[in-house]
Design a protein around this motif. Structure first.
Motif, short mmCIF file in Angstrom:
data_model
loop_
_atom_site.label_atom_id
_atom_site.label_comp_id
_atom_site.label_asym_id
_atom_site.label_seq_id
_atom_site.Cartn_x
_atom_site.Cartn_y
_atom_site.Cartn_z
N ARG A 139 0.83 -1.20 0.00
CA ARG A 139 0.00 0.00 0.00
C ARG A 139 0.87 1.26 0.00
O ARG A 139 1.89 1.32 0.68
CB ARG A 139 -0.89 0.01 1.24
CG ARG A 139 -1.89 1.15 1.28
CD ARG A 139 -2.77 1.07 2.51
NE ARG A 139 -3.74 2.16 2.55
CZ ARG A 139 -4.57 2.36 3.57
NH1 ARG A 139 -4.56 1.56 4.60
NH2 ARG A 139 -5.42 3.37 3.53
N PHE A 166 0.78 5.75 -0.25
CA PHE A 166 -0.01 6.95 0.02
C PHE A 166 0.32 7.99 -1.02
O PHE A 166 -0.12 7.90 -2.14
CB PHE A 166 0.22 7.38 1.47
CG PHE A 166 -0.28 6.39 2.46
CD1 PHE A 166 0.54 5.35 2.92
CD2 PHE A 166 -1.59 6.44 2.92
CE1 PHE A 166 0.06 4.41 3.82
CE2 PHE A 166 -2.07 5.50 3.82
CZ PHE A 166 -1.25 4.48 4.26
N ASN A 215 -1.28 12.95 -4.59
CA ASN A 215 -1.58 12.58 -3.21
C ASN A 215 -2.31 11.24 -3.13
O ASN A 215 -2.63 10.61 -4.13
CB ASN A 215 -2.38 13.69 -2.53
CG ASN A 215 -3.83 13.73 -2.99
OD1 ASN A 215 -4.16 13.29 -4.10
ND2 ASN A 215 -4.70 14.26 -2.15
N TRP A 216 -2.59 10.82 -1.90
CA TRP A 216 -3.15 9.50 -1.68
C TRP A 216 -4.50 9.31 -2.35
O TRP A 216 -4.86 8.22 -2.74
CB TRP A 216 -3.27 9.24 -0.17
CG TRP A 216 -4.26 10.16 0.50
CD1 TRP A 216 -4.02 11.39 1.01
CD2 TRP A 216 -5.66 9.90 0.70
NE1 TRP A 216 -5.19 11.92 1.52
CE2 TRP A 216 -6.20 11.03 1.35
CE3 TRP A 216 -6.49 8.83 0.40
CZ2 TRP A 216 -7.53 11.11 1.69
CZ3 TRP A 216 -7.83 8.91 0.75
CH2 TRP A 216 -8.34 10.06 1.39
N THR A 274 4.56 8.28 3.11
CA THR A 274 3.32 8.40 3.86
C THR A 274 2.80 9.83 3.86
O THR A 274 1.66 10.08 4.18
CB THR A 274 3.53 7.94 5.31
OG1 THR A 274 4.65 8.64 5.87
CG2 THR A 274 3.82 6.45 5.35
#
Length: 116
Positions: free
Chosen positions: A26, A28, A48-49, A96
Motif C-alpha cells: 500500500r 499513500f 496525493n493518496w 506516507t
C-alpha cells in the motif's frame, strides 16, 4: 514496500514517453524524482493518496502528467514535448506524506535519454 519502475528509453526531442511504477504494498503519496549527471536530485511530479491533488516542478509543468491506478497500485508519468534537458535517471517514489528528495520508498531508477 518495493517499487518497480519501467518505461524509460531513448527518444528524440519533442517526443513522448510514459513511465510506470508498481508498488508491492500500500502506498499513500507517490511521485517521480529525477537526477541528471552533475545535478541534484529533484522532485518532478507528485500525486496525493486520493489521486486528486497533483504537483509539478516548474521545469515540467504543462508537459508531464502524473496519474495513478489504485486498483493496480501503479502510477504513471506521461512525458511530452521532451527536451535534452529532461535526460536523467527517473525514480519512482512513495511516502506516507509529501514526496521529497529522500522519500521513504524509492524505485531502482529508469534511464530517460532525449536526443537533440
Amino acid at each position: 514496500v518495493q517499487l518497480q519502475a519501467s518505461g524509460g528509453g531513448l527518444v528524440q526531442a519533442g517526443g513522448s514517453l510514459r513511465l510506470s511504477c508498481t508498488a508491492s504494498g500500500r502506498t499513500f503519496a507517490v511521485g517521480w524524482l529525477r537526477q541528471a549527471p552533475g545535478k541534484e536530485r529533484e522532485v518532478v511530479a507528485a500525486i496525493n493518496w486520493a489521486g486528486k491533488t497533483t504537483w509539478y516542478s516548474n521545469s515540467v509543468e504543462g508537459r508531464f502528467t502524473i496519474s495513478r491506478d489504485f486498483n493496480k497500485n501503479t502510477w504513471f508519468l506521461q512525458m511530452s514535448s521532451l527536451t535534452p534537458e529532461d535526460t536523467a535517471v527517473y525514480y519512482c517514489a512513495a511516502d506516507t506524506a509529501r514526496i521529497g528528495i529522500r522519500p521513504k520508498y524509492r524505485g531502482q531508477g529508469t534511464q530517460v535519454t532525449v536526443s537533440s
